[in-house]
Enzyme design. Sequence first.
Site, PDB file in Angstrom:
ATOM      1  N   MET A   1       0.894  -1.183   0.000  1.00 53.17           N
ATOM      2  CA  MET A   1      -0.143  -0.147  -0.104  1.00 53.17           C
ATOM      3  C   MET A   1       0.920   1.363   0.105  1.00 53.17           C
ATOM      4  O   MET A   1       0.387   2.332   0.301  1.00 53.17           O
ATOM      5  CB  MET A   1      -0.982   0.052   1.363  1.00 53.17           C
ATOM      6  N   GLY A   2       2.281   1.035  -0.396  1.00 56.67           N
ATOM      7  CA  GLY A   2       2.984   2.247  -0.529  1.00 56.67           C
ATOM      8  C   GLY A   2       3.515   2.664   0.673  1.00 56.67           C
ATOM      9  O   GLY A   2       3.345   2.111   1.863  1.00 56.67           O
ATOM     10  N   TYR A   3       4.109   3.919   0.791  1.00 58.22           N
ATOM     11  CA  TYR A   3       4.645   4.634   1.811  1.00 58.22           C
ATOM     12  C   TYR A   3       5.766   3.633   2.185  1.00 58.22           C
ATOM     13  O   TYR A   3       5.891   3.208   3.478  1.00 58.22           O
ATOM     14  CB  TYR A   3       3.866   5.146   2.886  1.00 58.22           C
ATOM     15  N   LEU A   4       6.661   3.254   1.360  1.00 57.40           N
ATOM     16  CA  LEU A   4       7.713   2.194   1.499  1.00 57.40           C
ATOM     17  C   LEU A   4       8.684   2.372   2.450  1.00 57.40           C
ATOM     18  O   LEU A   4       8.944   3.322   2.567  1.00 57.40           O
ATOM     19  CB  LEU A   4       8.335   1.706   0.099  1.00 57.40           C
TER      20      LEU A   4
ATOM     21  N   GLY B   1      10.972  -2.668   5.380  1.00 56.54           N
ATOM     22  CA  GLY B   1      10.010  -3.901   5.429  1.00 56.54           C
ATOM     23  C   GLY B   1       9.544  -4.562   4.143  1.00 56.54           C
ATOM     24  O   GLY B   1       9.992  -5.494   3.569  1.00 56.54           O
ATOM     25  N   HIS B   2       9.090  -3.478   3.349  1.00 55.92           N
ATOM     26  CA  HIS B   2       8.739  -3.460   2.068  1.00 55.92           C
ATOM     27  C   HIS B   2       9.822  -3.865   0.991  1.00 55.92           C
ATOM     28  O   HIS B   2       9.817  -5.091   0.265  1.00 55.92           O
ATOM     29  CB  HIS B   2       8.027  -2.310   1.483  1.00 55.92           C
TER      30      HIS B   2
ATOM     31  N   GLN C   1     -10.377  -2.562   2.318  1.00 56.71           N
ATOM     32  CA  GLN C   1      -9.957  -3.214   3.547  1.00 56.71           C
ATOM     33  C   GLN C   1     -10.018  -2.215   4.639  1.00 56.71           C
ATOM     34  O   GLN C   1      -9.615  -2.692   5.838  1.00 56.71           O
ATOM     35  CB  GLN C   1      -8.711  -3.756   3.357  1.00 56.71           C
TER      36      GLN C   1
ATOM     37  N   SER D   1       6.553   0.007  10.143  1.00 60.41           N
ATOM     38  CA  SER D   1       5.183   0.181   9.487  1.00 60.41           C
ATOM     39  C   SER D   1       5.080   1.672   9.063  1.00 60.41           C
ATOM     40  O   SER D   1       5.603   2.316   9.497  1.00 60.41           O
ATOM     41  CB  SER D   1       4.191  -0.133  10.701  1.00 60.41           C
TER      42      SER D   1
HETATM   43  P1  AMP Z   1       1.388  -2.818   3.531  1.00 59.33           P
HETATM   44  O1  AMP Z   1       1.970  -1.919   2.452  1.00 59.33           O
HETATM   45  O2  AMP Z   1       1.427  -2.470   5.000  1.00 59.33           O
HETATM   46  O3  AMP Z   1       0.273  -3.422   2.913  1.00 59.33           O
HETATM   47  O4  AMP Z   1       2.318  -4.042   3.522  1.00 59.33           O
HETATM   48  C1  AMP Z   1       2.901  -4.654   2.349  1.00 59.33           C
HETATM   49  C2  AMP Z   1       3.573  -5.893   2.553  1.00 59.33           C
HETATM   50  O5  AMP Z   1       4.616  -5.633   3.387  1.00 59.33           O
HETATM   51  C3  AMP Z   1       2.631  -6.920   3.479  1.00 59.33           C
HETATM   52  O6  AMP Z   1       2.828  -8.191   3.054  1.00 59.33           O
HETATM   53  C4  AMP Z   1       3.158  -6.646   4.728  1.00 59.33           C
HETATM   54  O7  AMP Z   1       3.160  -7.710   5.770  1.00 59.33           O
HETATM   55  C5  AMP Z   1       4.702  -6.322   4.442  1.00 59.33           C
HETATM   56  N1  AMP Z   1       5.557  -5.535   5.637  1.00 59.33           N
HETATM   57  C6  AMP Z   1       4.825  -4.420   6.211  1.00 59.33           C
HETATM   58  N2  AMP Z   1       5.738  -4.412   7.235  1.00 59.33           N
HETATM   59  C7  AMP Z   1       6.759  -5.172   7.350  1.00 59.33           C
HETATM   60  C8  AMP Z   1       7.772  -5.404   8.227  1.00 59.33           C
HETATM   61  N3  AMP Z   1       8.040  -4.540   9.031  1.00 59.33           N
HETATM   62  N4  AMP Z   1       8.570  -6.358   7.789  1.00 59.33           N
HETATM   63  C9  AMP Z   1       8.256  -7.324   6.901  1.00 59.33           C
HETATM   64  N5  AMP Z   1       7.066  -7.111   5.946  1.00 59.33           N
HETATM   65  C10 AMP Z   1       6.438  -6.090   6.026  1.00 59.33           C
END
Ligand code: AMP
Length: 283
Positions: A30-33, A36-37, A61, A187
Amino acid sequence: MKVISTINEIKDLLTERKKEGKKIGFVPTMGYLHEGHLKLMEECKKVSDLVVVSIFVNPAQFNDIQDYQKYPRNTERDLKLCEELNIDIVFLPSVEEIYPEGPISTLKMRIPHLMDKLCGSHRHGHFEGVIMVIGRLFHVIQPNVAFFGKKDYQQYLIVKEFVKELMFPIEIIGVDTVRESSGLAKSSRNARLNSEELEAATLIYRSLKIAEEYCRKKATTIEELTQVIQEVLLTSPLIRVEYISILNARDLMEIFELKEEIFIGIAVYVGEVRLIDNHIFKV
Ligand code: AMP
């Protein structure tokens, strides 16, 4: 790096690449990378000939419109980060492109044994919205392999089950949580915390580690362990606990004794921002 915003265009391009026998890896975000991403993308690059990253804040969602509106966004910065990692294709669709009839679908897909707990029981319709967008993105991109973070462990298990049930020929790979040096899970939502809240948020992972140590030191019960975690979290007045759940890590089923692989999931509000984290360990 190609940046594509329409389904037709990305389908055409990927059809060509597939004809060349390329293995397509996919990382939905969902961006704002953050790191983790980026870790997901790095893992994806290792096993794919071509990496597709999607950036799409999925309205379906979000059960809270304000949360959707306040979700941090910075496409320019995201594209720069993807470029630096040599991502092949970034898919950046509009809401209309993914939901031509609007983000509220008549089809409701549910996996009750995985969805009716943890975030599922607190964010009404959240996981239905997640698998709706993942299903649509999988149809458009048709990857061979897709990467999901274990920070969203419940989501990871749901996606795996969804893919199995609907026979998508896609391998789902889970990636361990990337953390700040303070232990706080990375996050996009952390960007909404002020410095005091950031400090308070470090209690989340600290409480999970303390719970593991406590468990190893002495025989304890689920109630007692929940209490231990709660006490650590509530040392900050900025934290409001939504849930603390201790379950079987394999399938998130209820457990009555602390044995084998344990999953502890936590959701809290730090100020106005909802954060989740989890920890899995063997006892
Ligand atoms: P999101 O942009 O928050 O929907 O996350 C996109 C993907 O990145 C999802 O599969 C998340 O589980 C993963 N993700 C988000 N934060 C982390 C993190 N700190 N470590 C590993 N994966 C992450």
